[in-house]
Design a protein around this motif. Structure first.
Motif, PDB file in Angstrom:
ATOM      1  N   MET A   1       0.844  -1.170   0.000  1.00 20.73           N
ATOM      2  CA  MET A   1       0.000   0.000   0.000  1.00 20.73           C
ATOM      3  C   MET A   1       0.900   1.247   0.000  1.00 20.73           C
ATOM      4  N   ASN A   2       0.723   2.110  -1.006  1.00 25.29           N
ATOM      5  CA  ASN A   2       1.524   3.337  -1.035  1.00 25.29           C
ATOM      6  C   ASN A   2       0.855   4.409  -0.171  1.00 25.29           C
ATOM      7  N   GLU A   3       1.546   5.524  -0.018  1.00 20.24           N
ATOM      8  CA  GLU A   3       1.086   6.551   0.912  1.00 20.24           C
ATOM      9  C   GLU A   3      -0.238   7.185   0.481  1.00 20.24           C
ATOM     10  N   LEU A   4      -0.462   7.338  -0.806  1.00 18.50           N
ATOM     11  CA  LEU A   4      -1.717   7.927  -1.274  1.00 18.50           C
ATOM     12  C   LEU A   4      -2.889   6.997  -0.980  1.00 18.50           C
ATOM     13  N   GLU A   5      -2.665   5.691  -1.138  1.00 19.61           N
ATOM     14  CA  GLU A   5      -3.709   4.712  -0.800  1.00 19.61           C
ATOM     15  C   GLU A   5      -3.973   4.724   0.706  1.00 19.61           C
ATOM     16  N   VAL A   6      -2.902   4.860   1.493  1.00 17.95           N
ATOM     17  CA  VAL A   6      -3.036   4.914   2.945  1.00 17.95           C
ATOM     18  C   VAL A   6      -3.852   6.147   3.340  1.00 17.95           C
ATOM     19  N   THR A   7      -3.568   7.267   2.716  1.00 22.54           N
ATOM     20  CA  THR A   7      -4.291   8.501   3.010  1.00 22.54           C
ATOM     21  C   THR A   7      -5.775   8.335   2.727  1.00 22.54           C
ATOM     22  N   LYS A   8      -6.091   7.756   1.560  1.00 26.88           N
ATOM     23  CA  LYS A   8      -7.490   7.552   1.185  1.00 26.88           C
ATOM     24  C   LYS A   8      -8.173   6.605   2.165  1.00 26.88           C
ATOM     25  N   ALA A   9      -7.487   5.541   2.542  1.00 29.69           N
ATOM     26  CA  ALA A   9      -8.063   4.565   3.470  1.00 29.69           C
ATOM     27  C   ALA A   9      -8.294   5.178   4.858  1.00 29.69           C
ATOM     28  N   ILE A  10      -7.321   5.968   5.340  1.00 31.26           N
ATOM     29  CA  ILE A  10      -7.469   6.620   6.654  1.00 31.26           C
ATOM     30  C   ILE A  10      -8.641   7.591   6.605  1.00 31.26           C
ATOM     31  N   LYS A  11      -8.756   8.327   5.511  1.00 33.67           N
ATOM     32  CA  LYS A  11      -9.855   9.285   5.378  1.00 33.67           C
ATOM     33  C   LYS A  11     -11.202   8.578   5.463  1.00 33.67           C
ATOM     34  N   ASN A  12     -11.241   7.341   5.006  1.00 29.81           N
ATOM     35  CA  ASN A  12     -12.467   6.543   5.059  1.00 29.81           C
ATOM     36  C   ASN A  12     -12.614   5.791   6.388  1.00 29.81           C
ATOM     37  N   GLY A  13     -11.692   6.029   7.355  1.00 28.96           N
ATOM     38  CA  GLY A  13     -11.813   5.430   8.683  1.00 28.96           C
ATOM     39  C   GLY A  13     -11.174   4.066   8.824  1.00 28.96           C
ATOM     40  N   TRP A  55      -5.816  11.384  13.296  1.00 29.20           N
ATOM     41  CA  TRP A  55      -7.002  10.520  13.206  1.00 29.20           C
ATOM     42  C   TRP A  55      -8.290  11.341  13.401  1.00 29.20           C
ATOM     43  N   ASN A  56      -8.262  12.265  14.371  1.00 30.79           N
ATOM     44  CA  ASN A  56      -9.451  13.078  14.633  1.00 30.79           C
ATOM     45  C   ASN A  56      -9.765  14.041  13.483  1.00 30.79           C
ATOM     46  N   ALA A  57      -8.758  14.391  12.703  1.00 30.31           N
ATOM     47  CA  ALA A  57      -8.962  15.317  11.575  1.00 30.31           C
ATOM     48  C   ALA A  57      -8.818  14.587  10.242  1.00 30.31           C
ATOM     49  N   LYS A  58      -9.060  13.282  10.243  1.00 27.29           N
ATOM     50  CA  LYS A  58      -8.839  12.477   9.029  1.00 27.29           C
ATOM     51  C   LYS A  58      -9.684  12.947   7.846  1.00 27.29           C
ATOM     52  N   ASP A  59     -10.861  13.518   8.113  1.00 26.95           N
ATOM     53  CA  ASP A  59     -11.701  13.999   7.023  1.00 26.95           C
ATOM     54  C   ASP A  59     -11.098  15.198   6.300  1.00 26.95           C
ATOM     55  N   LYS A  60     -10.101  15.846   6.898  1.00 24.80           N
ATOM     56  CA  LYS A  60      -9.439  17.003   6.278  1.00 24.80           C
ATOM     57  C   LYS A  60      -8.255  16.589   5.396  1.00 24.80           C
ATOM     58  N   LEU A  61      -7.886  15.307   5.449  1.00 25.36           N
ATOM     59  CA  LEU A  61      -6.752  14.835   4.647  1.00 25.36           C
ATOM     60  C   LEU A  61      -7.056  14.987   3.161  1.00 25.36           C
ATOM     61  N   GLN A  62      -6.036  15.352   2.415  1.00 27.32           N
ATOM     62  CA  GLN A  62      -6.177  15.462   0.966  1.00 27.32           C
ATOM     63  C   GLN A  62      -5.668  14.156   0.353  1.00 27.32           C
ATOM     64  N   GLU A  63      -6.537  13.497  -0.378  1.00 28.48           N
ATOM     65  CA  GLU A  63      -6.223  12.162  -0.906  1.00 28.48           C
ATOM     66  C   GLU A  63      -5.072  12.168  -1.906  1.00 28.48           C
ATOM     67  N   CYS A  64      -4.818  13.294  -2.493  1.00 24.96           N
ATOM     68  CA  CYS A  64      -3.758  13.352  -3.501  1.00 24.96           C
ATOM     69  C   CYS A  64      -2.396  13.705  -2.906  1.00 24.96           C
ATOM     70  N   LYS A  65      -2.340  13.861  -1.549  1.00 26.76           N
ATOM     71  CA  LYS A  65      -1.079  14.228  -0.894  1.00 26.76           C
ATOM     72  C   LYS A  65      -0.702  13.190   0.140  1.00 26.76           C
ATOM     73  N   SER A  66       0.601  13.024   0.296  1.00 29.07           N
ATOM     74  CA  SER A  66       1.123  12.125   1.319  1.00 29.07           C
ATOM     75  C   SER A  66       0.856  12.730   2.698  1.00 29.07           C
ATOM     76  N   PRO A  67       0.493  11.927   3.689  1.00 31.46           N
ATOM     77  CA  PRO A  67       0.233  12.462   5.024  1.00 31.46           C
ATOM     78  C   PRO A  67       1.517  12.787   5.796  1.00 31.46           C
ATOM     79  N   LYS A  68       2.660  12.474   5.203  1.00 26.84           N
ATOM     80  CA  LYS A  68       3.930  12.651   5.913  1.00 26.84           C
ATOM     81  C   LYS A  68       4.131  14.101   6.365  1.00 26.84           C
TER      82      LYS A  68
END
Length: 189
Positions: A1-13, A55-68
Motif C-alpha cells: 500500500m503506497n502513501e496515497l492509498e493509505v491517506t485515502k483509506a485513513i480518510k475513510n476510517g 485521526w481526529n482530523a482524518k476527514d481534512k486529509l487530501q487524498e492526492c497528498k502524502s500524510p507525511k
C-alpha cells in the motif's frame, strides 16, 4: 500500500491503514521531535498526540497528498504548544513564588517594626545610668573602658550595667521568643 492509498483509506476510517502509517512514521517522528525536546518520553507523548490529532482530523486529509508532511507539521505544532504550556506554567509558578516572597518580606518588616518598637519601650524602662551605658555602647559604639572613663566609674560597673540591660531586654522578649519557637515548631510539623 503506497502513501496515497493509505491517506485515502485513513480518510475513510480504516484503522488498519492508520496502524500502518503509525508503524511507518512513529520512530522517525519521535527522533525528529527529540531533536527539539532532548527528551524521549516527552517526544513520544507529543508524537502520540500528533497521531491522535491526525485521526481526529482524518476527514481534512487530501487524498492526492502524502500524510507525511501533515503529520510532521502536527507533531511540530504539538511541540510548540508544549513549550508554550511549559512557559505559562513556569510564569505562573514564578508569579506565585514572587507573591509569596513579597508577602513574607511584608510580614518580616511588620515583625521587625514591632520588635524595634518593643526594644525601644524596654530600653525606656531601664534605670537612667543603665540606659545611658547601653546607648553609649550600642548606639555610639564606645568601648567599656571609654564609657567608664566618661561616666567616672569602673569598667566592672559598666559591665554590670550592661548585664542588667541585657537581662531586662531578654526578659522583655521572653514570651515572644517562646512564641517564635512555637511558630517555627508548628511550621515544621
Amino acid at each position: 500500500m503506497n502513501e496515497l492509498e493509505v491517506t485515502k483509506a485513513i480518510k475513510n476510517g480504516d484503522e488498519k491503514a492508520f496502524r500502518h502509517l503509525f508503524n511507518l512514521y512513529y520512530d522517525r517522528l519521535v527522533a525528529y521531535i527529540a531533536t527539539y525536546t532532548h527528551d524521549k518520553m516527552s517526544s513520544e507523548d507529543i508524537v502520540q498526540q500528533a497521531f491522535i490529532d491526525l485521526w481526529n482530523a482524518k476527514d481534512k486529509l487530501q487524498e492526492c497528498k502524502s500524510p507525511k508532511s501533515y503529520l510532521y507539521t502536527i507533531a511540530y505544532n504539538r511541540f510548540i504548544d508544549s513549550i508554550n504550556k511549559d512557559k505559562r506554567r513556569h510564569n505562573l509558578l514564578n508569579t506565585v513564588y514572587e507573591n509569596a516572597l513579597r508577602d513574607r518580606i511584608d510580614e518580616d518588616n511588620e515583625a521587625l517594626e514591632k520588635r524595634v518598637k518593643k526594644m525601644n519601650e524596654i530600653i525606656q524602662t531601664l534605670p537612667p545610668k543603665c540606659r545611658q551605658t547601653l546607648e553609649m555602647n550600642k548606639i555610639k559604639g564606645l568601648k567599656y573602658h571609654e564609657i567608664a572613663k566618661i561616666m567616672g566609674v569602673s569598667v566592672k560597673t559598666v559591665e554590670s550595667q550592661m548585664s542588667v540591660a541585657f537581662k531586662k531586654i531578654r526578659k522583655g522578649f521572653e514570651k515572644e521568643n517562646l512564641y517564635l519557637l512555637l511558630v517555627n515548631f508548628l511550621k515544621k510539623a
